[in-house]
Write a protein that holds these residues in place. Structure first.
Motif, PDB file in Angstrom:
ATOM      1  N   ALA A 384       0.669  -1.630  -0.610  1.00  0.00           N
ATOM      2  CA  ALA A 384       0.036  -0.097  -0.128  1.00  0.00           C
ATOM      3  C   ALA A 384       1.256   1.513   0.023  1.00  0.00           C
ATOM      4  O   ALA A 384       0.764   2.117  -0.194  1.00  0.00           O
ATOM      5  N   GLY A 385       2.174   1.703   0.923  1.00  0.00           N
ATOM      6  CA  GLY A 385       2.955   2.331   1.066  1.00  0.00           C
ATOM      7  C   GLY A 385       3.798   2.741  -0.808  1.00  0.00           C
ATOM      8  O   GLY A 385       3.813   3.506  -0.863  1.00  0.00           O
ATOM      9  N   LEU A 386       4.238   1.546  -1.155  1.00  0.00           N
ATOM     10  CA  LEU A 386       4.418   1.727  -2.395  1.00  0.00           C
ATOM     11  C   LEU A 386       3.514   2.154  -3.635  1.00  0.00           C
ATOM     12  O   LEU A 386       3.950   2.751  -4.335  1.00  0.00           O
ATOM     13  N   ARG A 387       2.109   1.731  -3.504  1.00  0.00           N
ATOM     14  CA  ARG A 387       1.415   1.947  -4.433  1.00  0.00           C
ATOM     15  C   ARG A 387       1.268   3.938  -4.424  1.00  0.00           C
ATOM     16  O   ARG A 387       1.110   4.519  -5.510  1.00  0.00           O
ATOM     17  N   GLU A 388       1.014   4.871  -2.736  1.00  0.00           N
ATOM     18  CA  GLU A 388       1.354   5.889  -2.786  1.00  0.00           C
ATOM     19  C   GLU A 388       2.246   6.352  -3.370  1.00  0.00           C
ATOM     20  O   GLU A 388       1.994   7.305  -3.865  1.00  0.00           O
ATOM     21  N   ARG A 389       3.527   5.972  -2.836  1.00  0.00           N
ATOM     22  CA  ARG A 389       4.766   7.121  -3.952  1.00  0.00           C
ATOM     23  C   ARG A 389       4.074   6.583  -5.239  1.00  0.00           C
ATOM     24  O   ARG A 389       5.116   7.231  -5.568  1.00  0.00           O
ATOM     25  N   PHE A 390       3.801   5.788  -5.803  1.00  0.00           N
ATOM     26  CA  PHE A 390       4.442   5.689  -7.411  1.00  0.00           C
ATOM     27  C   PHE A 390       3.620   5.889  -7.908  1.00  0.00           C
ATOM     28  O   PHE A 390       3.281   6.998  -8.863  1.00  0.00           O
ATOM     29  N   ALA A 392       2.343   9.455  -6.660  1.00  0.00           N
ATOM     30  CA  ALA A 392       2.477  10.513  -6.502  1.00  0.00           C
ATOM     31  C   ALA A 392       3.534  11.187  -7.430  1.00  0.00           C
ATOM     32  O   ALA A 392       3.947  12.001  -7.657  1.00  0.00           O
ATOM     33  N   ILE A 393       4.171   9.958  -8.196  1.00  0.00           N
ATOM     34  CA  ILE A 393       4.539  10.184  -9.572  1.00  0.00           C
ATOM     35  C   ILE A 393       4.529  10.116 -10.911  1.00  0.00           C
ATOM     36  O   ILE A 393       5.333   9.861 -11.323  1.00  0.00           O
ATOM     37  N   GLY A 394       2.762  10.052 -10.719  1.00  0.00           N
ATOM     38  CA  GLY A 394       2.374   9.429 -11.742  1.00  0.00           C
ATOM     39  C   GLY A 394       2.779   7.852 -12.597  1.00  0.00           C
ATOM     40  O   GLY A 394       2.850   7.517 -13.588  1.00  0.00           O
ATOM     41  N   GLY A 395       2.925   7.105 -11.426  1.00  0.00           N
ATOM     42  CA  GLY A 395       3.166   5.583 -11.212  1.00  0.00           C
ATOM     43  C   GLY A 395       2.069   4.942 -11.167  1.00  0.00           C
ATOM     44  O   GLY A 395       1.374   5.044 -10.220  1.00  0.00           O
ATOM     45  N   HIS A 396       3.056   3.402 -11.533  1.00  0.00           N
ATOM     46  CA  HIS A 396       2.126   2.553 -10.249  1.00  0.00           C
ATOM     47  C   HIS A 396       2.560   1.211  -9.957  1.00  0.00           C
ATOM     48  O   HIS A 396       3.618   0.166 -10.919  1.00  0.00           O
ATOM     49  N   VAL A 397       2.241   0.523  -9.155  1.00  0.00           N
ATOM     50  CA  VAL A 397       2.574  -0.569  -8.507  1.00  0.00           C
ATOM     51  C   VAL A 397       1.650  -2.319  -9.350  1.00  0.00           C
ATOM     52  O   VAL A 397       0.516  -1.803  -8.815  1.00  0.00           O
ATOM     53  N   LYS A 416       8.948  12.138 -15.790  1.00  0.00           N
ATOM     54  CA  LYS A 416       9.189  12.275 -15.157  1.00  0.00           C
ATOM     55  C   LYS A 416       9.219  12.233 -13.664  1.00  0.00           C
ATOM     56  O   LYS A 416       7.936  13.198 -13.865  1.00  0.00           O
ATOM     57  N   ALA A 417      10.060  12.255 -12.482  1.00  0.00           N
ATOM     58  CA  ALA A 417       9.084  13.038 -11.563  1.00  0.00           C
ATOM     59  C   ALA A 417       9.496  14.208 -11.623  1.00  0.00           C
ATOM     60  O   ALA A 417      10.161  14.770 -12.132  1.00  0.00           O
ATOM     61  N   PRO A 418       8.801  15.332 -10.893  1.00  0.00           N
ATOM     62  CA  PRO A 418       9.007  17.008 -10.713  1.00  0.00           C
ATOM     63  C   PRO A 418       9.900  17.113  -9.619  1.00  0.00           C
ATOM     64  O   PRO A 418      10.078  15.928  -8.713  1.00  0.00           O
ATOM     65  N   ALA A 419      11.360  17.637 -10.334  1.00  0.00           N
ATOM     66  CA  ALA A 419      12.101  18.051  -8.815  1.00  0.00           C
ATOM     67  C   ALA A 419      12.296  18.041  -7.673  1.00  0.00           C
ATOM     68  O   ALA A 419      10.611  18.388  -7.906  1.00  0.00           O
TER      69      ALA A 419
END
Length: 419
Positions: A384-390, A392-397, A416-419
């Motif tokens: 769940a924590g990984l999915r939230e993190r990804f 936030a950067i426009g990705g998915h797990v 690309k993730a925001p700087a």
């Protein structure tokens, strides 16, 4: 660029243990096949009627005793769980009734061999009958009792065979000592083969225990390292807060001005401690992907898991590396704690703004938990924590469990993730 890490010569204890057990189970029919051949082609109807049931009974009891002495293993249990009730890692002892029946059947097998001992062309074949029965009994005995059993039965076979051969005088060309050597020698040979396989099976179980302990130790050491880092950085801050809090408590009502000054310092210390804690956690989580891959290979190798890493971590944008490093860290923890993996492959793909990291391992449980991280859905913990993190950067797990026991954990992002 492709980097691969592998452990040469790693033996799969699961497959080796299964092969050893199946070999032991197959030896009974193999030993008795020669005697059965004599029953079919050489014996008269009366002897066939008397000996065929003995062969069948020995075959059935040999299989039962081997299955008890070499159970299907406790390797299929979850890591950290105790041995299954009634099984454990050692042999399951036969009951008293089964011991009595086995000993009676052993006596019948020895007597049957004695009946055939005066025929030099089949005495070797019939020695397999008491040999198989004695070997199966010896598998469930401790070393001292096992030696006593083998010695006693070998002596009985030697004396009985020689006595019958000399008493009958039906085979003048039979040299003295041949029946005794045949009976005792083949019995000890059959027992030695099965006992060697039993020792190999037990060595496999010990290797599996060592592997599980190594995997648990690797995870525990990583946790202790992080805890030690946090303690070293925060210990003096918390001690200062405690002392200043006690001082402020004594100053209240006596010198409110000084008490307020102490409380302001406590606030500043607490704020600094919070910032340091965040920095430690951020530094722990934001390790580079290349460093995390190297750590992952070290942990998996220590656990006896053949590991390969394909792709170049340096091609992953710097802003995305913390998320993918967390993915690798979480995936490796899951492999060590929740699988029976023997092989793992980590693939890093980075091209045209698209980054994907895939962890694929075998030995996954048939019914994996929803959150294989086992640590809940907190931020940065478990899937769940990984999915939230990804997110936030426009990705998915995503995760996939295949019918052949392969488990895949994949994380990817298309921008690309925001700087």
């Amino acid at each position: 660029m492709s980097t691969s890490f592998a452990v040469a010569g790693v033996v799969d204890p699961g497959r080796l243990g299964l092969l050893t057990r199946r070999t032991l189970l197959a030896l009974g029919p193999l030993w008795l096949l020669l005697a059965a051949n004599d029953v079919v082609f050489n014996l008269d109807p009366v002897r066939t009627a008397l000996t065929a049931p003995v062969i069948v009974a020995v075959l059935v009891q040999h299989t039962r005793l081997v299955r008890r002495a070499v159970p299907p293993r406790a390797m299929g249990r979850e890591p950290g769980a105790g041995p299954p009730e009634g099984q454990g890692y050692g042999p399951r002892r036969p009951s008293a009734a089964e011991w009595r029946w086995s000993l009676a059947l052993l006596a019948v097998a020895v007597a049957t061999w004695g009946e055939m001992a005066d025929r030099p062309y089949t005495a070797l074949d019939w020695a397999m009958v008491p040999g198989a029965m004695t070997a199966a009994l010896a598998l469930s005995l401790p070393a001292r009792a096992r030696r006593r059993l083998l010695t006693a039965v070998a002596l009985v076979c030697a004396v009985l065979g020689e006595a019958v051969a000399q008493w009958r005088h039906e085979t003048p060309g039979l040299l003295p000592g041949v029946p005794a050597a045949t009976g005792a020698g083949m019995l000890l040979f059959v027992a030695a083969v099965e006992l060697v396989l039993l020792r190999l099976w037990r060595a496999v179980l010990e290797a599996e225990q060592v592997r599980e302990a190594t995997a648990d130790l690797a995870v525990a050491e990583e946790r202790m390292r992080f805890a030690a880092d946090l303690h070293d950085l925060q210990g003096h801050r918390l001690q200062a807060i405690t002392l200043k809090g006690e001082l402020a408590e004594r100053l209240i009502g006596r010198s409110d001005h000084e008490a307020r000054a102490q409380l302001r310092e406590i606030t500043e210390l607490a704020r600094a401690a919070l910032e340091e804690s965040r920095a430690v956690v951020h530094g722990y989580r934001s390790a580079s992907l290349g460093t995390e891959l190297a750590n992952a290979v070290g942990l998996l190798e220590a656990a006896g898991i053949r590991t390969a890493v394909d792709g170049d971590a340096e091609r992953v944008p710097h802003q995305l590396q913390p998320a993918f490093a967390a993915l690798v860290r979480e995936g490796v923890t899951n492999i060590l704690r929740h699988s029976r993996a023997r092989h793992c492959r980590i693939t890093v793909t980075a091209d045209a703004g698209r980054v994907r990291v895939l962890l694929c391992n075998d030995g996954a449980p048939a019914h994996p938990a929803t959150d294989r991280g086992g640590s809940g859905s907190g931020n940065g913990s478990g899937l769940a924590g990984l999915r939230e993190r990804f997110h936030a950067i426009g990705g998915h797990v995503g995760t996939t469990t295949h019918p052949d026991g392969r488990f895949e954990l994949a994380g990817q992002t298309d921008r690309k993730a925001p700087a």
